[in-house]
Design an enzyme around this catalytic site. Sequence first.
Site: not given
Ligand code: APR
Length: 265
Positions: A208-209, A167, A149, A170, A138
Site C-alpha cells: 500500500t502507498s 434490502c 441497515c 428493512c 473499501h
Molecule cells: N508487492 C508489494 N507491493 C507492491 C507490489 C508488489 N508486488 N507491486 C506494487 N506494490 C506497491 C506500490 O509500490 C505501491 O506503493 O503497492 C502500492 C500500491 O499503492 P496504490 O496503487 O496507491 O494502492 P493502495 O495503497 O491500495 O490505494 C489505497 O486508494 O485508489 C484508492 O480505494 C483505492 O483502495 C485504494 C486506495
Amino acid sequence: MPQTTSLLDNAEIATALRAAASLMRRSYHAVALVGAGLSAESGIPTYRGTGGIWTKFGEPTIDGWDFFQDDPAGWWRYAIEHKVGGSDFTDAIDRAAPNAGHYALADLEHMGRLAHVITQNIDNLHQVAGSRLVTEIHGNRFKVRCMECGARDRLETIDLERLPPHCPECGGVYKNDTVMFGEPIPKDALDECYRQALQADLFLTVGTSAVVYPAADFPVLAKRRGAPLIEINPEETGLTDIADVVIRAPAGIALPALVDLLLVP
Ligand code: APR
C-alpha cells in the site's frame, strides 16, 4: 522462480525478513494493512506507483457517490451497462486468482501469527485464499450493502429486474458494497479497523502507498502506541521513515519467505 531466489539472496532483504520474523514470533496480535500491491501479482493493476492505472491515465472522476445519492435507479442502470462493457480494471478483478502473497497471509492467520487483515482491496482474493479474519474497509466488488441497515449480500443473488434493488431485511436501497470516493466508510468496518489498530502489538503494511485515509491512519496509530511497524513494498512510501523493518520486495515473495522462517522453530 529465479526472481525469488535472487531476491532472497539479497543480504538486505534476507536480514529484513529475519528481523520481521523475530518480531512476529514475539507478537500476540499482529495486524496487516493491505493494499493494491498485494493483488498486483494476480494481474490487477495498482492505482499509484510504477505501472499504476492512475499513474498512467490520471485519477477518475469522483462523482459516483453524488450520482448514486441523486438517482440510485439511474446509477444501477449505468453500473449494469458498465459491467456489461467491463473495463480493464474490473475485468482483471473478475479474472484474478489469489497469488502466493494472499495464501501466505492466510497461512499466517492459520498459524496464529496474524490476528487480522485490514484490506483496501475489493477483489475478494483474501477470502478465496482462505483468510477469515478480514475487514474490507473499501468494500467488496462482489457484494451489495443496504444503505439503511448495512446488511450485505452477494451481488449475484440480487434481483436486478426492479431498480434500485431493495434490502429484504428493512426495505432500504441496496448499493454495491465498493466504497466510492466521498462515500463514508461503513461504520461497522471502520469501528473494527480502529479496534484492531488499538489492539495491535505489531503492524504490517503490505502493498500500500498509504496515502488514502482513514486506512493510512491505522499503521501510524499502532506505531504511536508502541507497536513496531513492518513495511513490505518494492518501493518507498510515506511510512518508510517510521518503519522499524522495511522489506523492499514484492509481497508474493516476502510473505511466503516470512511463513517459511516462522515454520522453523
Ligand atoms: N508487492 C508489494 N507491493 C507492491 C507490489 C508488489 N508486488 N507491486 C506494487 N506494490 C506497491 C506500490 O509500490 C505501491 O506503493 O503497492 C502500492 C500500491 O499503492 P496504490 O496503487 O496507491 O494502492 P493502495 O495503497 O491500495 O490505494 C489505497 O486508494 O485508489 C484508492 O480505494 C483505492 O483502495 C485504494 C486506495
